[in-house]
Write a protein that holds these residues in place. Structure first.
Motif, mmCIF file in Angstrom:
data_model
loop_
_atom_site.group_PDB
_atom_site.id
_atom_site.type_symbol
_atom_site.label_atom_id
_atom_site.label_comp_id
_atom_site.label_asym_id
_atom_site.label_seq_id
_atom_site.Cartn_x
_atom_site.Cartn_y
_atom_site.Cartn_z
ATOM 1 N N HIS A 294 0.663 -1.207 -0.152
ATOM 2 C CA HIS A 294 -0.500 -0.181 -0.038
ATOM 3 C C HIS A 294 1.257 1.162 -0.182
ATOM 4 O O HIS A 294 0.725 2.637 -0.696
ATOM 5 N N ARG B 207 2.113 1.940 -3.628
ATOM 6 C CA ARG B 207 1.103 2.400 -4.497
ATOM 7 C C ARG B 207 1.038 3.443 -3.585
ATOM 8 O O ARG B 207 0.918 4.601 -4.815
ATOM 9 N N ASP B 208 0.958 4.355 -2.684
ATOM 10 C CA ASP B 208 0.681 5.758 -2.212
ATOM 11 C C ASP B 208 1.846 6.578 -2.386
ATOM 12 O O ASP B 208 1.684 7.330 -2.790
ATOM 13 N N LYS C 192 1.326 9.389 -5.386
ATOM 14 C CA LYS C 192 0.250 10.090 -4.706
ATOM 15 C C LYS C 192 0.618 11.923 -4.711
ATOM 16 O O LYS C 192 0.043 12.306 -4.729
ATOM 17 N N LYS D 203 -6.796 11.120 -6.362
ATOM 18 C CA LYS D 203 -8.134 10.248 -6.780
ATOM 19 C C LYS D 203 -8.674 11.176 -7.398
ATOM 20 O O LYS D 203 -9.065 10.780 -8.803
ATOM 21 N N ALA E 192 -6.263 3.516 6.028
ATOM 22 C CA ALA E 192 -5.457 4.728 4.320
ATOM 23 C C ALA E 192 -4.647 4.950 5.013
ATOM 24 O O ALA E 192 -3.298 5.534 4.135
ATOM 25 N N SER F 217 1.178 6.236 5.230
ATOM 26 C CA SER F 217 1.569 7.171 5.783
ATOM 27 C C SER F 217 2.770 7.428 7.069
ATOM 28 O O SER F 217 4.207 7.682 7.133
ATOM 29 N N MET G 267 1.766 12.504 1.325
ATOM 30 C CA MET G 267 0.803 11.001 1.003
ATOM 31 C C MET G 267 -0.759 11.143 2.242
ATOM 32 O O MET G 267 -1.436 11.367 1.343
ATOM 33 N N THR H 180 -3.152 13.832 0.302
ATOM 34 C CA THR H 180 -3.838 13.652 -0.376
ATOM 35 C C THR H 180 -4.589 12.551 -0.225
ATOM 36 O O THR H 180 -5.865 12.768 -1.573
ATOM 37 N N ILE H 181 -4.230 11.275 1.339
ATOM 38 C CA ILE H 181 -5.838 10.730 1.488
ATOM 39 C C ILE H 181 -6.360 11.276 2.125
ATOM 40 O O ILE H 181 -7.987 11.093 1.709
ATOM 41 N N ASP I 248 -9.125 12.407 -0.605
ATOM 42 C CA ASP I 248 -9.997 12.373 -0.990
ATOM 43 C C ASP I 248 -10.358 11.452 -0.070
ATOM 44 O O ASP I 248 -11.593 10.688 -0.476
#
Length: 288
Positions: free
Chosen positions: A58, A61-62, A65, A71, A159, A163, A228, A231-232, A235
């Motif tokens: 995860h 992948r993050d 961002k 997203k 989520a 981070s 990160m 951004t989360i 989102d």
């Protein structure tokens, strides 16, 4: 783009300033591979020890961002409001007809109009589970709101885990730099019989470890973790919007009022204008 500009700026300003001040890059370049191996390898190893495989994947992948940004874009918020408008209107006019969309969202013609939202499992489950609970007469607005709040808290905590894990690595890097520097000092002390110019280069190479640990921590890993998280958080407003609209629906406000409640609770940089949303809803009404 801003992420790439930031990375270039960091390298140019730090090493450019060092060279312009008369610093010699030869010592840094010679010591860098070995110091990076020790510090970077220890940091990665500690990250793997302290986290599960899913968190590691995860986190990797993050990291994208940092460069891609959130997203969900402003047009996605508009589409979400249109989707919720259609579902709420259908729920009030024909609760039985709503069931096929809630029970099989992957085959739903309504969800199919918004493929990006339909492809997001969290959004679909949040919408369908809440609408399904209403059809089961679990329609106390305060109870549903509490359930949604707890669910969203768990989603956000999950989520944000990568981070936080990356932030822990950032905190550890300066100390790992000191470890590498101490090993360099040990190496230097073992060669104490060498001339001063040789010892000076060895001590300089050891100090590269301290520099590298602090540099990686505060110039890269910590900013990556902060971006990160930001951004989360951005989102997550998307899921908060679902909550606002569906809770307003449970309070039996008109469909248009429910959608307007969601629009006004959307952050300004994502919020569709009233006119744009009205035009989109008119298109939805004409198509149905």
């Amino acid at each position: 783009m801003l992420g790439i500009i930031g990375i270039v700026l960091v390298f140019v300003m730090v090493f450019g300033g060092y060279v312009l001040a008369g610093g010699k890059m030869a010592i840094i370049i010679k010591a860098l591979p070995f110091e990076l191996m020790m510090i970077g390898g220890a940091a990665v190893g500690a990250f793997l020890i302290s986290n599960e495989g899913s968190v590691v994947k995860h986190a990797i992948r993050d990291m994208s961002k940092v460069f891609k940004g959130p997203k969900w874009k402003p047009e996605d918020y508009r589409d979400l409001l249109c989707l919720l408008f259609e579902l709420i209107r259908l729920a009030r006019s024909s609760p039985v007809a709503l069931e096929e969309h809630v029970e099989n969202p992957e085959e739903s013609a309504i969800f199919g109009k918004y493929p990006k939202i339909a492809a997001d499992a969290n959004s679909v489950e949040l919408i369908c589970d809440t609408l399904r609970s209403v059809s089961m007469n679990y329609d106390d607005p305060h109870q549903v709101e509490e359930v949604l709040d707890k669910r969203l808290e768990r989603m956000q905590a999950h989520a944000l885990h990568p981070s936080h894990a990356l932030g822990s690595v950032a905190d550890a890097l300066p100390a790992l730099g000191i470890v590498a520097a101490v090993l360099g000092v040990i190496k230097t002390m073992a060669s104490i019989d060498q001339p001063p110019e040789v010892l000076g280069k060895m001590i300089g190479g050891a100090l590269v470890g301290t520099f590298l640990g602090v540099f990686l921590s505060y110039a890269f890993v910590a900013p990556f973790a902060a971006k990160m998280k930001a951004t989360i958080d951005d989102d997550f407003h998307f899921y908060q919007l679902i909550r606002e609209v569906l809770v307003a629906n449970l309070h039996n406000h008109s469909t248009n009022i429910c959608i307007e409640v969601g629009r006004q609770n959307t952050p300004s940089h994502f919020r569709p204008t009233f006119v744009d949303l009205e035009d989109a809803l008119k298109s939805v009404k004409q198509a149905s």
